[in-house]
Design a protein around this motif. Structure first.
Motif, mmCIF file in Angstrom:
data_model
loop_
_atom_site.group_PDB
_atom_site.id
_atom_site.type_symbol
_atom_site.label_atom_id
_atom_site.label_comp_id
_atom_site.label_asym_id
_atom_site.label_seq_id
_atom_site.Cartn_x
_atom_site.Cartn_y
_atom_site.Cartn_z
ATOM 1 N N SER A 1 9.732 15.165 26.335
ATOM 2 C CA SER A 1 10.808 14.838 25.393
ATOM 3 C C SER A 1 12.205 14.738 26.107
ATOM 4 O O SER A 1 12.936 13.874 25.700
ATOM 5 N N MET A 2 12.091 15.541 27.055
ATOM 6 C CA MET A 2 13.357 15.414 27.870
ATOM 7 C C MET A 2 13.496 14.166 28.772
ATOM 8 O O MET A 2 14.446 13.123 28.738
ATOM 9 N N PHE A 3 12.211 13.514 29.157
ATOM 10 C CA PHE A 3 12.085 12.270 29.833
ATOM 11 C C PHE A 3 12.428 11.322 28.862
ATOM 12 O O PHE A 3 13.306 10.299 29.038
ATOM 13 N N LEU A 4 12.026 11.244 27.652
ATOM 14 C CA LEU A 4 12.432 10.288 26.516
ATOM 15 C C LEU A 4 13.643 10.300 26.150
ATOM 16 O O LEU A 4 14.181 9.206 26.164
ATOM 17 N N LEU B 1 3.176 23.424 25.913
ATOM 18 C CA LEU B 1 4.619 23.622 25.666
ATOM 19 C C LEU B 1 5.439 23.092 26.703
ATOM 20 O O LEU B 1 6.499 22.113 26.398
ATOM 21 N N ILE B 2 5.218 23.389 27.998
ATOM 22 C CA ILE B 2 5.701 22.731 29.197
ATOM 23 C C ILE B 2 5.877 21.097 29.071
ATOM 24 O O ILE B 2 6.672 20.428 29.330
ATOM 25 N N GLY B 3 4.580 20.720 28.825
ATOM 26 C CA GLY B 3 4.304 19.207 28.999
ATOM 27 C C GLY B 3 5.287 18.306 27.703
ATOM 28 O O GLY B 3 5.897 17.619 27.938
ATOM 29 N N GLY B 4 5.213 19.098 26.617
ATOM 30 C CA GLY B 4 5.925 18.818 25.616
ATOM 31 C C GLY B 4 7.578 18.459 25.796
ATOM 32 O O GLY B 4 8.316 17.622 25.512
ATOM 33 N N VAL C 1 15.603 6.363 26.277
ATOM 34 C CA VAL C 1 16.404 5.755 24.967
ATOM 35 C C VAL C 1 17.660 5.084 25.872
ATOM 36 O O VAL C 1 17.908 3.832 25.231
ATOM 37 N N PRO C 2 18.164 5.607 26.872
ATOM 38 C CA PRO C 2 19.463 4.831 27.296
ATOM 39 C C PRO C 2 18.854 3.537 28.021
ATOM 40 O O PRO C 2 19.687 2.423 27.915
ATOM 41 N N VAL C 3 17.752 3.327 28.433
ATOM 42 C CA VAL C 3 17.304 2.201 29.145
ATOM 43 C C VAL C 3 16.845 0.996 27.955
ATOM 44 O O VAL C 3 17.453 -0.107 27.702
ATOM 45 N N ILE C 4 16.574 1.530 26.738
ATOM 46 C CA ILE C 4 16.148 0.600 25.686
ATOM 47 C C ILE C 4 17.629 0.133 25.020
ATOM 48 O O ILE C 4 17.975 -1.071 24.770
#
Length: 61
Positions: free
Chosen positions: A12-15, A5-8, A20-23
């Motif tokens: 998701s926060m990192f993505l 759960l913590i890893g997910g 997404v802003p970098v892309i």
């Protein structure tokens, strides 16, 4: 289970906040390089708009 759960949540926060802003920035720079970054105006004829409004009015009443 808590580790998954913590890893997910972290991934998701990192993505969402980094990847997404970098892309989007990369695509904006590519479009600017090719001159495709300018907005285009869309012209709507008033006659067509009035006809559409009358059609909508027919369905409402």
């Amino acid at each position: 289970m808590a580790w998954a759960l913590i890893g997910g949540l972290i991934s998701s926060m990192f993505l969402t906040m980094v990847v997404v802003p970098v892309i989007i920035t990369c695509f904006d720079r590519i479009l600017a390089r090719f001159g495709k970054d300018q907005k285009k105006e869309i012209h709507i004829e008033e006659k067509a708009l009035e006809e559409e409004e009358s059609e909508v009015a027919e369905y409402v009443y």
